[in-house]
Structures are given as structure tokens and as C-alpha cells.
Design an enzyme around this catalytic site. Structure first.
Site, short mmCIF file in Angstrom:
data_model
loop_
_atom_site.label_atom_id
_atom_site.label_comp_id
_atom_site.label_asym_id
_atom_site.label_seq_id
_atom_site.Cartn_x
_atom_site.Cartn_y
_atom_site.Cartn_z
N GLY A 1 9.63 13.72 9.33
CA GLY A 1 10.37 12.62 8.43
C GLY A 1 11.59 13.34 7.91
O GLY A 1 11.47 13.98 6.96
N SER B 1 18.34 -8.79 -1.96
CA SER B 1 17.81 -7.70 -2.91
C SER B 1 17.48 -8.50 -4.48
O SER B 1 18.02 -9.46 -4.56
CB SER B 1 18.91 -6.78 -3.23
OG SER B 1 18.56 -6.21 -4.30
N HIS C 1 7.42 -6.12 3.05
CA HIS C 1 8.59 -5.26 2.51
C HIS C 1 8.10 -3.76 2.29
O HIS C 1 8.82 -2.67 2.65
CB HIS C 1 8.96 -5.93 1.45
CG HIS C 1 10.28 -5.14 0.73
ND1 HIS C 1 11.52 -4.82 1.27
CD2 HIS C 1 10.31 -4.46 -0.51
CE1 HIS C 1 12.09 -4.43 0.43
NE2 HIS C 1 11.65 -4.05 -0.74
N ARG D 1 7.04 -9.18 -7.89
CA ARG D 1 7.24 -9.62 -6.36
C ARG D 1 5.65 -10.33 -5.94
O ARG D 1 6.01 -11.23 -5.26
CB ARG D 1 7.49 -8.41 -5.69
CG ARG D 1 8.87 -7.93 -5.92
CD ARG D 1 9.14 -6.85 -5.22
NE ARG D 1 10.22 -6.37 -5.59
CZ ARG D 1 10.96 -5.15 -5.01
NH1 ARG D 1 10.51 -4.55 -4.09
NH2 ARG D 1 12.31 -4.97 -5.33
N GLU E 1 6.89 7.19 0.84
CA GLU E 1 6.34 5.69 0.85
C GLU E 1 5.04 5.81 1.59
O GLU E 1 4.08 5.16 1.65
CB GLU E 1 7.32 4.60 1.58
CG GLU E 1 6.45 3.40 1.53
CD GLU E 1 7.53 2.34 2.03
OE1 GLU E 1 8.92 2.42 1.91
OE2 GLU E 1 6.94 1.15 2.43
N ARG F 1 4.23 -2.70 -6.74
CA ARG F 1 5.30 -1.79 -6.91
C ARG F 1 6.31 -2.64 -7.52
O ARG F 1 6.69 -3.73 -7.05
CB ARG F 1 5.73 -1.20 -5.67
CG ARG F 1 7.17 -0.62 -6.15
CD ARG F 1 7.70 0.26 -4.83
NE ARG F 1 8.31 -0.66 -3.99
CZ ARG F 1 9.70 -0.76 -3.91
NH1 ARG F 1 10.45 -0.29 -4.50
NH2 ARG F 1 10.06 -1.66 -2.95
C1 LIG Z 1 15.46 -3.18 2.85
C2 LIG Z 1 14.83 -2.40 1.82
C3 LIG Z 1 15.51 -2.34 0.49
C4 LIG Z 1 14.91 -1.26 -0.39
N1 LIG Z 1 15.31 -1.27 -1.53
C5 LIG Z 1 15.03 -0.48 -2.50
C6 LIG Z 1 15.63 -0.30 -3.70
O1 LIG Z 1 16.45 -0.81 -4.16
N2 LIG Z 1 15.06 0.48 -4.54
C7 LIG Z 1 13.77 1.18 -4.31
O2 LIG Z 1 13.40 1.97 -5.23
N3 LIG Z 1 13.26 1.08 -3.27
C8 LIG Z 1 13.55 0.30 -2.18
N4 LIG Z 1 13.16 0.19 -1.07
C9 LIG Z 1 11.95 0.96 -0.71
C10 LIG Z 1 12.59 2.48 -0.42
O3 LIG Z 1 13.63 2.45 0.33
C11 LIG Z 1 11.57 3.28 0.33
O4 LIG Z 1 10.29 3.20 -0.02
C12 LIG Z 1 12.03 4.65 0.56
O5 LIG Z 1 13.31 4.87 0.75
C13 LIG Z 1 11.00 5.46 1.52
O6 LIG Z 1 11.72 6.52 1.62
P1 LIG Z 1 10.93 7.79 2.76
O7 LIG Z 1 11.43 9.06 2.58
O8 LIG Z 1 9.23 7.88 2.04
O9 LIG Z 1 10.68 7.03 4.08
P2 LIG Z 1 11.95 6.76 5.14
O10 LIG Z 1 13.09 6.71 4.49
O11 LIG Z 1 11.36 5.59 5.96
O12 LIG Z 1 11.75 7.81 6.32
C14 LIG Z 1 10.83 8.02 7.18
C15 LIG Z 1 11.13 9.07 8.16
O13 LIG Z 1 10.37 9.35 8.75
C16 LIG Z 1 10.55 9.47 10.25
N5 LIG Z 1 9.23 9.22 11.22
C17 LIG Z 1 8.54 8.01 11.20
N6 LIG Z 1 7.67 8.17 11.96
C18 LIG Z 1 7.69 9.61 12.66
C19 LIG Z 1 6.65 10.25 13.46
N7 LIG Z 1 5.92 9.73 14.17
N8 LIG Z 1 7.30 11.47 13.85
C20 LIG Z 1 8.50 11.94 12.98
N9 LIG Z 1 9.06 11.38 12.24
C21 LIG Z 1 8.67 9.97 11.90
C22 LIG Z 1 11.64 8.42 10.39
O14 LIG Z 1 12.54 8.51 11.54
C23 LIG Z 1 12.28 8.68 9.01
O15 LIG Z 1 13.22 9.84 9.22
C24 LIG Z 1 13.57 -0.78 -0.03
C25 LIG Z 1 13.23 -0.72 1.31
C26 LIG Z 1 13.60 -1.60 2.20
C27 LIG Z 1 12.97 -2.00 3.66
#
Ligand SMILES: Cc1cc2nc3c(=O)[nH]c(=O)nc-3n(C[C@H](O)[C@H](O)[C@H](O)COP(=O)(O)OP(=O)(O)OC[C@H]3O[C@@H](n4cnc5c(N)ncnc54)[C@H](O)[C@@H]3O)c2cc1C
Length: 544
Positions: free
Chosen positions: A8, A247, A339, A282, A363, A373
Site C-alpha cells: 500500500g 466535507s 465513509h 458523525r 485505516e 472516529r
Molecule cells: C472522501 C474522503 C475524505 C476524507 N477526509 C479526511 C479528512 O479530512 N481528515 C482525516 O483525518 N481523514 C479523512 N479521510 C480518511 C483518510 O483519508 C484515510 O483514512 C487515510 O487517508 C487512509 O490512508 P491509508 O494510507 O491507510 O490508506 P489509503 O490511502 O487508502 O491507501 C491504501 C493503499 O493500499 C493499496 N492497496 C489496496 N489493496 C491492495 C492490495 N490488495 N495489494 C496492494 N496494494 C493495495 C492502494 O492502492 C493504496 O495505495 C477521508 C476519507 C475519504 C474517503
């Protein structure tokens, strides 16, 4: 040199990679798409932190208290303390690598109010905070890539972990570009694959986040936690492809929710909860909207045009583009939608799972958010958890030997090739669509035992079909081999929801509407090749 394999490349994966590289650990970072297309870029509203010299009254202690209270006392207490104590340092670090935060005329970073917070402590970059952070992190990753410390692999997906006797030695990867499976050994495997949006079809998030890695690891012995706590964001806008997030920043800047009743605007949140009603957590706002039929209006037309243009330009543009709505003149029709996932892989304070050398960050890991959250804490947790895991990996001695996984690899290759030879008429995506329908229907804002039981029956049926599908050549191999694990994760999620016979945070049961002291525990679920075993971890041993 030690080697970490990170699955990821969103914010948590990149942060973990950069910190590992800084500490002299070589990293391979794997994802099907570039970081710029990860769900992290969608983060809009901002990131929480308490800086020293803050607005009178705010403090790290208040941030801790709000987070635990918002999570209905199920967030890990020590973990939340660590998270909130590092907020200021993380914000400064983000600035130092080039994240451009919105500032006032004196150059001081601006803050906005977010739901469930006792003070304004959400720092932001307009309404594109995620994009700004991802851009800055991509530059850091490239710096270490140039130095030979990080290798990025695109078009590559997780297949399974290499595990022997409770220890993880790396992963099998499926390379979409070359169509092959390979085993990559590492001293630590870090899962950073985000939430489980695709289980629900249309959500605010990315369909890249399908929960496959969590589902597969569950089948391989990793425990999952608090799966029943699924966050419905109260304000999203229906579009043909997805639910567009409106948002929480909109309400943070003063936006008001109302319902049209007998020709009148009824400001139901303010009527029930007072002036701060629009910024309740929320879970509460979503439930109130659901009780009113599921669709209401959000109004910012009374705000000064410059506030909209300077602080909410993305929201203005989304509404114009997808809804033909001019937010400075008319209200936005909004509805709650899936969400965020408070549950995920169960981890300890160092973000290690119950399998040695297998870590989970961002996440996909369950730790800080308890039953609900609060907005702005997820970006903070993605960054903090990436750092915590990297520090732990760097501080350990590497594996002295790696068992031979050649036999496992050959077996999986044969299975994949055999299945590819056997065509099936049954489309995989059809089952995924049916699953999404089931999850939306059975794991909505309000649940009941009867409804959840029906959900289990539906998923058992899909699992029985999945067993009979050999190969669907109309989709990429990933969609074929991932199906059973995704269905297994969905089944585990409903099992957890059925087991928690109370209402708390985002989990509301019409048949058990009270919050029960007896359930003040994390839900832990384990799999033993067919059985789904739930226990309630009173001591919250994963979190203390
Ligand atoms: C619309 C929206 C708005 C948001 N706004 C906010 C905000 O304002 N403030 C806040 O705190 N949070 C916010 N969030 C939540 C926050 O953005 C996410 O929880 C956070 O960015 C997650 O980051 P991450 O690195 O865990 O995962 P992600 O950014 O989801 O990255 C996951 C990665 O894993 C990869 N992946 C998935 N499956 C596989 C697989 N099988 N094999 C290899 N790679 C894989 C994907 O390609 C990606 O690269 C928001 C979420 C959304 C949807």
C-alpha cells in the site's frame, strides 16, 4: 541491511517507508496504482493537532479526551495518548517536507472546527489536505528512491503472507504487469491497504480499498477487531459513480442542516442539540438524518462568498460539477453514506498483529478510533502509525534465516494456472455487486439481529457460489483470487455486528438500543478454517 515489505502506498504506507529509509531499513513498497491515486488524496477537511501556544483552553489532554469520548471509550487509551501527544510534531514535520497549510495574513496556520471536538484544532490545506500531504510525501519517497533505499513497485498486488509457526517472513505478490506470482522475503511485512469500501459498493472512498489483505490475513491466522464499527458520514451527495463527500469542513465553517417540513426549514440538529448541534459526532448526525428518512439539506448560502471561495473551493466545485448546485444560492441535498472503518487488523501499541513481524498501519488497522472516529484524526493516525511501526521494525534485529517458501509458491502458481484454464460463465463482479447490496442493506445505520442473520445467510450463499467459480476471464486475475477472502471478511463483519448485543457509537441495534457496560470491550474475531470465533477483550489487551 534489513528489509521491510510495505503493501500500500497511501499516506500510511509512504510515511512508514520514509521513516524506515531514514532509519536505514531498505523498503519495497507495493501497490496496484501510484500514490497519487490512493484514497488518501481524497482527504479534504484536515488533520488534528494541538500546537504549543494554542488558543486558550485547548491542550493535548482535551484532544485525548475528545478522541476517547468520540470513540465511546473503546479507543486504546495509551495509544490515543501517544497519537495526540505527537500531533504537533507531525504537523511541523509535514510543513518541513513541503505540505502547504492554509494560513492567516500573519502566516499562522488556520484551524477549523470539526465534529465532536471541544476546540478548533483541525489544520487544513483549503479542502484538499490529503492531496497536499500526498504530494509532499511522494517527493520524500522519491528522494529515498534515488538513494537506493526505497523501491516502488506498481501494478503489483498482495496475494498472501509467508507465514511459518506464527512468524511472518514476507509476502507473495501478484504482478499484474507480468502476470506472475512471486515470493518476496522480508524482515517485516507492513499492511497499509486502507479501509474496506468495496465491500459496500458505493461509498465516499476508493474501490481500491476492498479489504482483501485483511480478509486473506484473517484466513491465515491474523485477528481482526471492532469490524462492526463502520462510520457513515452524514453529508454526502449521490452521483452515478459514488457518494461524493461534502466535507465536515462545511459545517465547521458554519454550515447548517435542515429539513423541509410544511414549507418551513426545520433545523433539526440545532433544535435537538442546541447551537453546536450541526457539529455533533458523525454517528449521531447520521442517525438523526436516517430517522428523518435519509435525505436532508446542508446550507452555506448565507456564508460570505470569500469564505466559500477561500476555504471550501473543492466543495463548491463538487456541488457545481456533480449536482449543478450553486452553493452560494441554494442548499445541498445530502445523505449519510459509508465513509470510514474503525475496525480492521487487530494490532498492539507497536502496530504489530498477533503474527510476529506482521504489522498493520493506517485505516486497515484498528486502534485509535473506538466505536466512532472524530473527523481529522484519521490522517493523524495514518502518519503516527506509520512512524510507530517503522521505529519498531528498525529497532529489531532482522530475521537470521528465512524458511523455504518455494513449495508454497509453486502450489499457488499451479492453482492460479489451473483455474485460469477453467472458464466460468459466472461473472465475479456480479457477486461483488450482490455482496455490496447485502452489506448496504444489512449493515446500515440501524441494524437488527434478524436483519444481520439474513446477511449471514446471503453471504454463505455467495461463498458457496464463489467455491464453484473457476475463473472469470472478463476481469483481472486479482478479482478472481480475491473473491473468497473478501466474502470471508464480510462474513466476519456481520458476525461481529451480531455478537455485539448493544448500541454504541456507529453500531446501533434496534433490538438492543442501550449501551451496556458489559460490552465495554473490543470485539476480536479469529478464524480457524471455517469457524468464526468472537471474543470480547475486556482488558483491551491489544490497546493498553
Ligand atoms: C472522501 C474522503 C475524505 C476524507 N477526509 C479526511 C479528512 O479530512 N481528515 C482525516 O483525518 N481523514 C479523512 N479521510 C480518511 C483518510 O483519508 C484515510 O483514512 C487515510 O487517508 C487512509 O490512508 P491509508 O494510507 O491507510 O490508506 P489509503 O490511502 O487508502 O491507501 C491504501 C493503499 O493500499 C493499496 N492497496 C489496496 N489493496 C491492495 C492490495 N490488495 N495489494 C496492494 N496494494 C493495495 C492502494 O492502492 C493504496 O495505495 C477521508 C476519507 C475519504 C474517503
Amino acid at each position: 541491511m534489513k528489509h521491510a515489505l510495505i503493501i500500500g502506498s497511501g499516506i500510511s504506507g509512504m510515511v512508514c517507508a520514509v521513516r524506515c529509509a531514514q532509519l536505514g531499513v531498505h523498503v519495497t513498497m507495493v501497490s496496484p496504482f501510484p500514490s497519487e491515486r490512493s484514497q488518501s488524496v481524497m482527504a479534504a477537511g484536515g488533520i488534528n493537532a494541538v500546537l504549543s501556544g494554542e488558543e486558550a483552553g485547548d491542550s493535548v489532554a482535551c484532544h485525548i479526551e475528545d478522541t476517547l469520548k468520540g470513540g465511546c471509550e473503546l479507543g486504546g487509551k495509551n495509544a490515543v495518548k501517544g497519537l495526540c501527544e505527537h500531533g504537533g510534531e507531525i504537523l511541523h514535520w509535514l510543513e518541513s517536507i513541503g505540505t502547504v497549510f492554509s494560513v492567516d495574513e500573519k502566516g499562522r496556520p488556520l484551524r477549523r472546527a470539526f465534529g465532536g471536538q471541544s476546540h478548533k484544532r483541525t489544520y487544513y490545506c483549503g479542502a484538499s489536505t490529503g492531496k497536499q500531504i500526498v504530494s509532499a510525501l511522494v517527493m520524500e519517497v522519491r528522494r529515498f528512491e534515488a538513494a537506493g533505499l526505497i523501491e516502488r513497485r506498481l501494478w503489483c498486488c498482495f496475494h498472501s503472507a509467508l507465514i511459518r509457526d506464527g512468524i511472518c517472513y514476507g509476502a507473495m505478490l501478484f504482478d499484474e504487469a507480468h502476470g506472475g506470482l512471486e515470493a518476496v522475503c522480508a524482515d517485516a511485512l507492513v499492511i497499509a491497504t486502507g479501509g474496506q469500501n468495496a465491500l459496500f459498493g458505493k461509498t465516499t472512498g476508493s474501490t481500491q480499498c476492498d479489504g482483501y489483505a485483511a480478509g486473506k490475513l484473517f484466513m491465515q491466522g491474523a485477528e481482526l477487531k471492532n469490524l462492526e464499527f463502520i462510520q457513515y458520514h452524514p453529508t454526502t451527495m449521490e452521483t452515478p459513480q459514488k457518494r461524493m463527500l461534502i466535507s465536515e469542513a462545511v459545517r465547521g465553517e458554519g454550515g447548517r442542516l435542515f429539513q423541509r417540513r410544511d414549507g418551513q426549514n426545520v433545523y433539526f440538529m440545532e433544535d435537538k442539540y442546541g447551537p453546536g448541534g450541526n457539529l455533533m459526532t458523525r454517528d449521531i448526525v447520521s442517525r438523526e438524518i436516517d430517522a428523518l428518512g435519509g435525505m436532508v439539506y446542508l446550507d452555506i448560502s448565507f456564508l460570505d462568498r470569500t469564505v466559500i471561495d477561500e476555504r471550501l473551493p473543492e466543495v463548491r466545485d463538487i456541488c457545481a460539477k456533480y449536482g449543478g448546485i450553486d452553493v452560494s444560492r441554494e442548499p445541498i441535498p445530502v445523505m449519510p453514506s459509508v465513509h470510514f472503518f474503525m475496525g480492521g487488523l487487530a494490532v498492539g501499541l507497536k502496530h504489530e498483529t498477533n503474527i510476529h513481524n506482521l504489522f498493520a498501519v493506517g485505516e486497515c488497522a484498528s486502534m485509535y478510533h473506538g466505536a466512532n472516529r472524530i473527523g481529522g484524526n484519521s490522517l493523524l493516525a495514518a502518519i503516527y502509525s506509520g512512524n510507530v511501526a517503522a521505529d519498531e521494525i528498525a529497532g529489531r534485529s532482522g530475521c537470521r534465516f528465512h524458511p523455504d517458501f518455494e513449495g508454497d509458491l509453486e502450489r499457488e502458481k499451479k492453482l492460479l494456472a489451473r483455474n485460469m484454464d477453467t472458464q466460468s460463465q459466472f461473472p465475479v463482479m456480479y457477486i461483488r455487486d450482490m455482496l455490496a447490496e447485502t452489506m448496504q442493506k444489512r449493515l446500515g445505520i440501524v441494524r437488527s439481529g434478524e436483519n444481520l442473520e439474513q446477511g449471514l445467510a446471503d453471504i454463505d450463499y455467495y461463498l458457496s457460489i464463489a467455491e464453484r467459480i473457476r475463473y472469470d476471464s472478463s476481469v483481472m486475475p486479482y478479482f478472481n483470487y480475491s473473491l473468497t477472502a473478501i466474502l470471508t471478511l464480510a462474513r466476519a463483519t456481520i458476525t461481529c455486528a451480531l455478537s455485539r448485543r448493544e448500541s454504541r457509537g456507529a453500531h446501533y441495534r434496534s433490538d438492543f438500543p442501550q449501551t451496556e457496560e458489559a460490552y465495554q470491550s473490543a470485539t476480536i474475531i479469529a478464524y480457524d478454517g471455517g469457524g468464526y470465533n468472537v471474543r470480547f477483550d475486556r482488558e483491551q489487551s491489544y490497546e493498553s
